[in-house]
Write a protein that holds these residues in place. Structure first.
Motif, PDB file in Angstrom:
ATOM      1  N   ALA A 131      29.501 -38.670 -59.392  1.00  0.00           N
ATOM      2  CA  ALA A 131      28.075 -39.854 -59.528  1.00  0.00           C
ATOM      3  C   ALA A 131      27.537 -40.804 -60.910  1.00  0.00           C
ATOM      4  CB  ALA A 131      26.825 -39.449 -59.392  1.00  0.00           C
ATOM      5  N   ILE A 132      28.214 -40.280 -62.286  1.00  0.00           N
ATOM      6  CA  ILE A 132      28.636 -41.186 -63.287  1.00  0.00           C
ATOM      7  C   ILE A 132      29.781 -42.631 -63.031  1.00  0.00           C
ATOM      8  CG2 ILE A 132      28.865 -41.174 -65.602  1.00  0.00           C
ATOM      9  CD1 ILE A 132      27.230 -39.460 -65.596  1.00  0.00           C
ATOM     10  N   ASP A 133      30.962 -42.045 -62.163  1.00  0.00           N
ATOM     11  CA  ASP A 133      31.249 -42.962 -62.681  1.00  0.00           C
ATOM     12  C   ASP A 133      30.757 -44.068 -61.455  1.00  0.00           C
ATOM     13  OD1 ASP A 133      33.552 -42.054 -63.670  1.00  0.00           O
ATOM     14  OD2 ASP A 133      34.946 -41.802 -61.976  1.00  0.00           O
ATOM     15  N   VAL A 134      30.308 -43.920 -60.212  1.00  0.00           N
ATOM     16  CA  VAL A 134      29.519 -44.885 -59.287  1.00  0.00           C
ATOM     17  C   VAL A 134      28.054 -45.713 -60.257  1.00  0.00           C
ATOM     18  CG1 VAL A 134      28.788 -45.494 -57.026  1.00  0.00           C
ATOM     19  CG2 VAL A 134      30.981 -43.447 -57.096  1.00  0.00           C
ATOM     20  N   VAL A 193      37.534 -55.711 -50.310  1.00  0.00           N
ATOM     21  CA  VAL A 193      38.110 -55.222 -51.436  1.00  0.00           C
ATOM     22  C   VAL A 193      38.041 -53.735 -51.326  1.00  0.00           C
ATOM     23  CG1 VAL A 193      38.434 -55.415 -53.766  1.00  0.00           C
ATOM     24  CG2 VAL A 193      37.588 -57.467 -52.742  1.00  0.00           C
ATOM     25  N   LYS A 194      39.788 -53.292 -51.719  1.00  0.00           N
ATOM     26  CA  LYS A 194      39.690 -52.401 -51.614  1.00  0.00           C
ATOM     27  C   LYS A 194      39.695 -51.139 -53.284  1.00  0.00           C
ATOM     28  CE  LYS A 194      40.511 -48.005 -48.807  1.00  0.00           C
ATOM     29  NZ  LYS A 194      40.276 -46.843 -48.944  1.00  0.00           N
ATOM     30  N   GLY A 195      38.836 -50.338 -52.899  1.00  0.00           N
ATOM     31  CA  GLY A 195      39.456 -49.021 -54.706  1.00  0.00           C
ATOM     32  C   GLY A 195      38.426 -48.916 -54.967  1.00  0.00           C
ATOM     33  N   SER A 196      37.819 -48.366 -56.026  1.00  0.00           N
ATOM     34  CA  SER A 196      36.353 -47.579 -56.663  1.00  0.00           C
ATOM     35  C   SER A 196      36.012 -49.311 -57.373  1.00  0.00           C
ATOM     36  CB  SER A 196      37.026 -46.588 -57.524  1.00  0.00           C
ATOM     37  OG  SER A 196      36.366 -46.223 -58.630  1.00  0.00           O
ATOM     38  N   VAL A 197      34.822 -48.722 -57.718  1.00  0.00           N
ATOM     39  CA  VAL A 197      33.878 -49.658 -58.172  1.00  0.00           C
ATOM     40  C   VAL A 197      33.511 -49.031 -59.351  1.00  0.00           C
ATOM     41  CG1 VAL A 197      31.495 -48.240 -57.979  1.00  0.00           C
ATOM     42  CG2 VAL A 197      31.450 -50.169 -58.051  1.00  0.00           C
ATOM     43  N   ALA A 198      34.909 -47.834 -60.368  1.00  0.00           N
ATOM     44  CA  ALA A 198      34.619 -47.857 -61.424  1.00  0.00           C
ATOM     45  C   ALA A 198      35.650 -48.726 -62.205  1.00  0.00           C
ATOM     46  CB  ALA A 198      34.546 -46.387 -61.747  1.00  0.00           C
ATOM     47  N   LEU A 225      28.033 -48.969 -61.850  1.00  0.00           N
ATOM     48  CA  LEU A 225      27.453 -50.434 -62.130  1.00  0.00           C
ATOM     49  C   LEU A 225      27.150 -51.507 -63.177  1.00  0.00           C
ATOM     50  CD1 LEU A 225      23.865 -51.842 -61.006  1.00  0.00           C
ATOM     51  CD2 LEU A 225      23.080 -49.855 -62.240  1.00  0.00           C
ATOM     52  N   TYR A 226      27.352 -51.000 -64.370  1.00  0.00           N
ATOM     53  CA  TYR A 226      27.753 -51.521 -65.371  1.00  0.00           C
ATOM     54  C   TYR A 226      29.052 -52.064 -65.051  1.00  0.00           C
ATOM     55  CZ  TYR A 226      28.983 -52.968 -70.003  1.00  0.00           C
ATOM     56  OH  TYR A 226      28.982 -53.633 -71.183  1.00  0.00           O
ATOM     57  N   ALA A 230      25.697 -48.591 -53.072  1.00  0.00           N
ATOM     58  CA  ALA A 230      26.614 -47.852 -53.054  1.00  0.00           C
ATOM     59  C   ALA A 230      26.105 -46.795 -53.626  1.00  0.00           C
ATOM     60  CB  ALA A 230      28.705 -47.507 -53.864  1.00  0.00           C
ATOM     61  N   ALA A 231      25.985 -44.892 -53.434  1.00  0.00           N
ATOM     62  CA  ALA A 231      25.253 -43.898 -53.881  1.00  0.00           C
ATOM     63  C   ALA A 231      26.365 -43.121 -53.703  1.00  0.00           C
ATOM     64  CB  ALA A 231      24.155 -44.082 -53.698  1.00  0.00           C
ATOM     65  N   VAL A 232      26.451 -41.416 -54.765  1.00  0.00           N
ATOM     66  CA  VAL A 232      27.082 -40.473 -54.520  1.00  0.00           C
ATOM     67  C   VAL A 232      26.146 -39.215 -54.940  1.00  0.00           C
ATOM     68  CG1 VAL A 232      28.999 -40.642 -54.238  1.00  0.00           C
ATOM     69  CG2 VAL A 232      28.507 -39.914 -56.316  1.00  0.00           C
ATOM     70  N   LYS A 233      25.951 -37.974 -54.753  1.00  0.00           N
ATOM     71  CA  LYS A 233      24.688 -37.006 -54.711  1.00  0.00           C
ATOM     72  C   LYS A 233      24.420 -36.353 -55.986  1.00  0.00           C
ATOM     73  CE  LYS A 233      20.362 -37.487 -52.186  1.00  0.00           C
ATOM     74  NZ  LYS A 233      19.507 -37.035 -51.581  1.00  0.00           N
TER      75      LYS A 233
END
Length: 326
Positions: free
Chosen positions: A82-85, A49-54, A90-91, A73-76
């Motif tokens: 970071a807020i989006d991912v 599935v292609k797209g953003s987790v947000a 996650l929510y 999935a994580a960003v630094k």
């Protein structure tokens, strides 16, 4: 069974998928990979599935029929992403999964930034009961919030959750480049922040081994983990009722002592150590709970990290990738 994996194309995801797909215990399972910037080739047991987790619609599509979630999935230090991912994404995953009739287990990969690793001191080994004490920056903050959010969904929604908390994860020749003093250094702290330009230049010319000392003037001790050992811990925790509702530290049995490491490297060549004073704290991420409850044990110690990193030779189609800055 159907496993959703976020971050499947990252360092941990790329190591996890082959191990998972080849494990007889999961022979009847299928994988859904939620990919954004990079993608995987679909296969007999893998759909993408292609797209953003947000994106709520993307997350809803990815969760269809899913029994287990592995959130990698994580960003630094990029606050908007970071807020989006870490928070919105996650929510959405937790909210959607908790409402699913198929749900069985949600597993989060966290990090020892949650307890501040070398930035905060602890008077005893760091266990799962030690206080969360993030160091400065959005990444550590969001990891604290991630762990808390997952636990709260367990309380509020009765969700079976598992969190694995890992220290600095090594693969291929990462450990070697973590000890480099040239421009190819992997991770931090940057040596330029530890010493003046002249000292750093001399260090580079002599190819010295940087041996950090902690704030008490002993050699720094910091926890590490090879990605293969992390994958084994993930396999042990996945679909394991003993892991439900539990947080596990997964780290090497002992932290890496930078003095002992310098001794190993000195003995293997003509390089000499250079002691570097730092304000950092020596800490020990205690893995006793994971060893007892999951029956997991790390196989790669500091000598193994050195052997793997210094013997690794990259092919032309295997460039060094810094999966995230810092």
């Amino acid at each position: 069974m159907r496993l959703l994996v976020t971050g499947a194309t990252g360092k941990v995801g790329q190591a996890f998928l082959p191990a998972f797909l080849s494990n007889p215990r999961f022979a009847e399972w299928n994988v859904v990979a939620l990919c954004n910037n990079r993608s995987l080739e679909p296969g007999p047991r893998i759909s993408v599935v292609k797209g953003s987790v947000a994106d709520p619609q993307i997350v809803g599509k990815a969760l269809e029929g899913v029994t287990h979630v592995l959130h990698l999935a994580a960003v630094k230090e990029t606050p908007d992403q970071a807020i989006d991912v870490a928070l919105k994404g996650l929510y959405l995953l937790l909210e959607g999964f908790s409402r699913s009739a198929a749900k069985q287990q949600f597993m989060l990969l966290s990090g020892d930034c949650v307890v501040g690793h070398i930035f905060h001191g602890y008077s005893a080994p760091i266990t799962e009961q030690s206080p969360r004490r993030a160091y400065r920056g959005v990444y550590a903050l969001t990891k604290v919030l991630e762990e808390t959010m997952v636990e709260q969904f367990g309380i509020q929604e009765g969700l079976n959750w598992t969190t694995l908390r890992a220290p600095w994860i090594m693969e291929k020749d990462d450990f070697r480049y973590a000890m480099e003093v040239g421009p190819d250094q992997f991770g931090g702290p940057p040596w330029s922040a530890m010493m003046g330009a002249d000292d750093l230049d001399a260090l580079r010319k002599n190819r010295a081994i940087p041996a950090m000392r902690d704030g008490r003037d002993a050699y720094l001790k910091r926890s590490f983990l090879h990605v293969d050992d992390l994958v084994n811990a993930m396999i042990a925790a996945l679909d394991n009722p003993a892991a439900y509702g539990e947080l596990f530290n997964v780290a090497m049995d002992q932290p890496v002592d930078y003095g002992a490491l310098a001794g190993i490297l000195e003995a293997s060549g003509d390089r000499q150590r250079r002691d570097i004073p730092t304000p950092f704290h020596s800490n020990w991420l205690d893995n006793s709970k994971a060893r007892m409850v999951l029956g997991w044990q790390p196989e790669i110690d500091v000598e193994g990290l050195v052997e793997r990193a210094w013997s690794y030779r990259r092919a032309g189609n295997d460039p060094r990738i810094i999966w995230y800055p810092g």
